[in-house]
Design a protein around this motif. Structure first.
Motif, mmCIF file in Angstrom:
data_model
loop_
_atom_site.group_PDB
_atom_site.id
_atom_site.type_symbol
_atom_site.label_atom_id
_atom_site.label_comp_id
_atom_site.label_asym_id
_atom_site.label_seq_id
_atom_site.Cartn_x
_atom_site.Cartn_y
_atom_site.Cartn_z
ATOM 1 N N ALA A 202 -26.846 18.003 -38.898
ATOM 2 C CA ALA A 202 -27.205 17.460 -37.586
ATOM 3 C C ALA A 202 -27.235 15.933 -37.615
ATOM 4 C CB ALA A 202 -28.556 18.012 -37.144
ATOM 5 N N ALA A 203 -27.790 15.358 -38.685
ATOM 6 C CA ALA A 203 -27.862 13.899 -38.799
ATOM 7 C C ALA A 203 -26.480 13.290 -38.958
ATOM 8 C CB ALA A 203 -28.752 13.517 -39.980
ATOM 9 N N LEU A 204 -25.616 13.948 -39.716
ATOM 10 C CA LEU A 204 -24.259 13.439 -39.929
ATOM 11 C C LEU A 204 -23.446 13.483 -38.634
ATOM 12 C CD1 LEU A 204 -23.632 15.115 -43.378
ATOM 13 C CD2 LEU A 204 -23.717 12.649 -42.966
ATOM 14 N N ILE A 205 -23.604 14.566 -37.869
ATOM 15 C CA ILE A 205 -22.915 14.664 -36.580
ATOM 16 C C ILE A 205 -23.423 13.580 -35.627
ATOM 17 C CG2 ILE A 205 -22.631 16.076 -34.509
ATOM 18 C CD1 ILE A 205 -22.564 18.532 -36.307
ATOM 19 N N LYS A 206 -24.726 13.394 -35.594
ATOM 20 C CA LYS A 206 -25.296 12.376 -34.708
ATOM 21 C C LYS A 206 -24.808 10.982 -35.095
ATOM 22 C CE LYS A 206 -29.598 10.831 -32.595
ATOM 23 N NZ LYS A 206 -31.054 11.029 -32.481
ATOM 24 N N ASP A 207 -24.781 10.695 -36.405
ATOM 25 C CA ASP A 207 -24.275 9.399 -36.869
ATOM 26 C C ASP A 207 -22.847 9.174 -36.377
ATOM 27 O OD1 ASP A 207 -26.606 8.840 -38.203
ATOM 28 O OD2 ASP A 207 -25.831 9.319 -40.195
ATOM 29 N N ARG A 208 -22.017 10.206 -36.498
ATOM 30 C CA ARG A 208 -20.607 10.060 -36.119
ATOM 31 C C ARG A 208 -20.457 9.872 -34.604
ATOM 32 N NH1 ARG A 208 -16.860 8.197 -35.073
ATOM 33 N NH2 ARG A 208 -14.669 8.689 -35.514
ATOM 34 N N ILE A 209 -21.231 10.629 -33.829
ATOM 35 C CA ILE A 209 -21.171 10.517 -32.376
ATOM 36 C C ILE A 209 -21.615 9.129 -31.926
ATOM 37 C CG2 ILE A 209 -22.260 11.298 -30.227
ATOM 38 C CD1 ILE A 209 -22.222 14.123 -31.380
ATOM 39 N N MET A 210 -22.700 8.645 -32.505
ATOM 40 C CA MET A 210 -23.208 7.337 -32.094
ATOM 41 C C MET A 210 -22.270 6.209 -32.526
ATOM 42 S SD MET A 210 -25.875 7.745 -30.262
ATOM 43 C CE MET A 210 -25.246 9.293 -29.604
ATOM 44 N N ARG A 211 -21.627 6.369 -33.669
ATOM 45 C CA ARG A 211 -20.648 5.369 -34.111
ATOM 46 C C ARG A 211 -19.459 5.322 -33.157
ATOM 47 N NH1 ARG A 211 -16.728 5.662 -38.003
ATOM 48 N NH2 ARG A 211 -17.483 7.633 -38.837
ATOM 49 N N GLU A 212 -19.043 6.505 -32.694
ATOM 50 C CA GLU A 212 -17.950 6.562 -31.724
ATOM 51 C C GLU A 212 -18.400 5.996 -30.383
ATOM 52 O OE1 GLU A 212 -13.984 7.557 -30.534
ATOM 53 O OE2 GLU A 212 -15.003 7.233 -32.450
ATOM 54 N N ALA A 213 -19.647 6.254 -30.015
ATOM 55 C CA ALA A 213 -20.178 5.713 -28.763
ATOM 56 C C ALA A 213 -20.150 4.183 -28.790
ATOM 57 C CB ALA A 213 -21.608 6.209 -28.542
ATOM 58 N N GLU A 214 -20.569 3.599 -29.900
ATOM 59 C CA GLU A 214 -20.542 2.142 -30.028
ATOM 60 C C GLU A 214 -19.121 1.602 -29.884
ATOM 61 O OE1 GLU A 214 -22.759 0.357 -33.277
ATOM 62 O OE2 GLU A 214 -23.876 2.233 -33.514
ATOM 63 N N ALA A 215 -18.168 2.269 -30.533
ATOM 64 C CA ALA A 215 -16.774 1.815 -30.475
ATOM 65 C C ALA A 215 -16.235 1.896 -29.055
ATOM 66 C CB ALA A 215 -15.917 2.660 -31.420
ATOM 67 N N LEU A 216 -16.532 2.998 -28.352
ATOM 68 C CA LEU A 216 -16.040 3.163 -26.984
ATOM 69 C C LEU A 216 -16.700 2.182 -26.022
ATOM 70 C CD1 LEU A 216 -15.905 7.068 -26.804
ATOM 71 C CD2 LEU A 216 -13.956 5.513 -26.855
ATOM 72 N N LEU A 217 -17.986 1.951 -26.205
ATOM 73 C CA LEU A 217 -18.696 1.008 -25.336
ATOM 74 C C LEU A 217 -18.214 -0.422 -25.558
ATOM 75 C CD1 LEU A 217 -22.293 2.469 -25.718
ATOM 76 C CD2 LEU A 217 -20.986 2.380 -23.582
ATOM 77 N N THR A 218 -17.764 -0.703 -26.770
ATOM 78 C CA THR A 218 -17.353 -2.067 -27.114
ATOM 79 C C THR A 218 -15.884 -2.328 -26.816
ATOM 80 O OG1 THR A 218 -19.000 -2.092 -28.892
ATOM 81 C CG2 THR A 218 -17.292 -3.789 -28.967
ATOM 82 N N HIS A 219 -15.040 -1.327 -27.061
ATOM 83 C CA HIS A 219 -13.594 -1.582 -27.065
ATOM 84 C C HIS A 219 -12.793 -0.782 -26.038
ATOM 85 C CE1 HIS A 219 -14.226 -3.925 -30.657
ATOM 86 N NE2 HIS A 219 -14.746 -2.900 -31.287
ATOM 87 N N SER A 220 -13.453 -0.042 -25.158
ATOM 88 C CA SER A 220 -12.695 0.740 -24.182
ATOM 89 C C SER A 220 -13.103 0.373 -22.764
ATOM 90 C CB SER A 220 -12.909 2.243 -24.401
ATOM 91 O OG SER A 220 -14.148 2.666 -23.852
ATOM 92 N N ASP A 221 -12.327 0.859 -21.811
ATOM 93 C CA ASP A 221 -12.627 0.621 -20.395
ATOM 94 C C ASP A 221 -13.295 1.835 -19.745
ATOM 95 O OD1 ASP A 221 -11.496 -1.951 -20.418
ATOM 96 O OD2 ASP A 221 -9.486 -1.132 -20.114
ATOM 97 N N ILE A 227 -17.764 8.226 -21.074
ATOM 98 C CA ILE A 227 -18.027 8.257 -22.519
ATOM 99 C C ILE A 227 -18.957 9.411 -22.860
ATOM 100 C CG2 ILE A 227 -19.148 7.011 -24.410
ATOM 101 C CD1 ILE A 227 -18.077 4.425 -23.154
ATOM 102 N N ALA A 228 -19.975 9.606 -22.047
ATOM 103 C CA ALA A 228 -20.890 10.726 -22.275
ATOM 104 C C ALA A 228 -20.135 12.046 -22.278
ATOM 105 C CB ALA A 228 -21.984 10.735 -21.208
ATOM 106 N N ASN A 229 -19.225 12.211 -21.336
ATOM 107 C CA ASN A 229 -18.429 13.435 -21.248
ATOM 108 C C ASN A 229 -17.490 13.575 -22.442
ATOM 109 O OD1 ASN A 229 -17.409 15.804 -19.669
ATOM 110 N ND2 ASN A 229 -15.514 14.606 -19.718
ATOM 111 N N LEU A 230 -16.855 12.484 -22.855
ATOM 112 C CA LEU A 230 -15.941 12.511 -24.004
ATOM 113 C C LEU A 230 -16.655 12.930 -25.285
ATOM 114 C CD1 LEU A 230 -13.849 9.248 -23.435
ATOM 115 C CD2 LEU A 230 -12.950 11.584 -23.491
ATOM 116 N N LEU A 231 -17.925 12.571 -25.385
ATOM 117 C CA LEU A 231 -18.679 12.849 -26.607
ATOM 118 C C LEU A 231 -19.448 14.168 -26.544
ATOM 119 C CD1 LEU A 231 -19.996 9.257 -27.430
ATOM 120 C CD2 LEU A 231 -18.043 10.471 -28.409
ATOM 121 N N GLY A 232 -19.220 14.943 -25.514
ATOM 122 C CA GLY A 232 -19.775 16.285 -25.468
ATOM 123 C C GLY A 232 -21.142 16.408 -24.837
#
Length: 261
Positions: A202-221, A227-232
């Protein structure tokens, strides 16, 4: 995106090594002579691995009886940096550096490289190769100290888990799903993750989701809702609360800071 080739022969510095991609590594299994760059000449030695900056031609003077020439894209390197926030990771290819591997490290390194070549030849997808390369860089650069104590089989298991996680973290949360992918029971996978990675699934999945969230919030439109929908996440509110617990600030505050930076 990545190219790995065995390298051997007698080399003269008049001819530069060809590199398909900007990030370059020379792994010397057995050899003698010099690696020649504008910054100077560096001695080739058996069991030595070079991390070579993007700038400058790479020339060899001497003989390599056995080795590997690995080049890969900045995109794959970016995935490594997302997983390694240590300044040493960011500086790994800033200037030419090298590391001498102990005998046990060398054996694991060459086995990992042979496996990586098979994965490249099998045309495995980019996320899988990115995970493999990240693990390989972390291990050979000495940044992932916990990997040094693992057996080769355990290293391969970590790789397989990371590849499965990378492919399914957005939609799969059940331990049984990942256990089946790893070919082990759920309890055995839990013990393995706790012992080797020091975290629960659970912690590893959360780490990966939050890392992807940071990348999308920083580098995407994408909008926050998208983003919430993309991340499930079924509701944006759940994404907001989960992100704030993880980062200590709201999604809006993070997005604002990213925009200012």
């Amino acid at each position: 995106m990545i190219q790995l080739e065995p390298i051997s022969g007698i080399f003269k510095r008049e001819r530069a090594l060809l590199a398909a991609f900007p990030m370059r590594m020379l792994i010397v299994k057995e050899g003698a002579g010099f690696l020649c760059m504008n910054s100077g000449d560096y001695m080739l030695a058996s069991g030595r691995i070079f991390f070579i900056p993007e700038e400058g031609l790479v020339r060899l003077e001497g003989e390599i009886k056995s080795g590997y020439w690995l080049t890969f894209s900045s995109l794959l390197y970016a995935e490594f940096l997302l997983q390694h926030l240590d300044p040493m990771a960011k500086n790994l290819f800033l200037n030419l550096s090298f590391r001498d591997l102990a005998q046990q490290e060398s054996t694991k390194t060459y086995s990992l490289l042979d496996q990586l070549r098979r994965e490249i030849n099998a045309r495995n997808d980019l996320p899988f190769l990115a995970q493999y390369l990240s693990l390989f860089l972390g291990y050979t650069a000495g940044l992932d100290g916990y990997l040094a104590a693992l057996t080769l089989d355990e290293l391969q298991q970590v790789l397989r888990f990371r590849a499965i996680l990378e492919q399914y973290y957005k939609q799969e949360r059940a331990i049984q799903f990942y256990a089946e992918g790893m070919g082990m029971s759920a309890s055995k996978l839990n013990r393995f993750l706790d012992r080797v990675l020091g975290k629960s699934l659970a912690a590893l999945i959360k780490d990966r989701i939050m890392r992807e969230a940071e990348a999308l919030l920083t580098h995407s439109d994408y909008s926050i809702d998208e983003i919430a929908n993309l991340l499930g996440f079924e509701q944006t509110a759940n994404f907001n609360s989960s992100f704030k617990r993880y980062k200590g600030i709201s999604v809006f505050q993070f997005s604002k800071q990213a925009l200012l930076n």
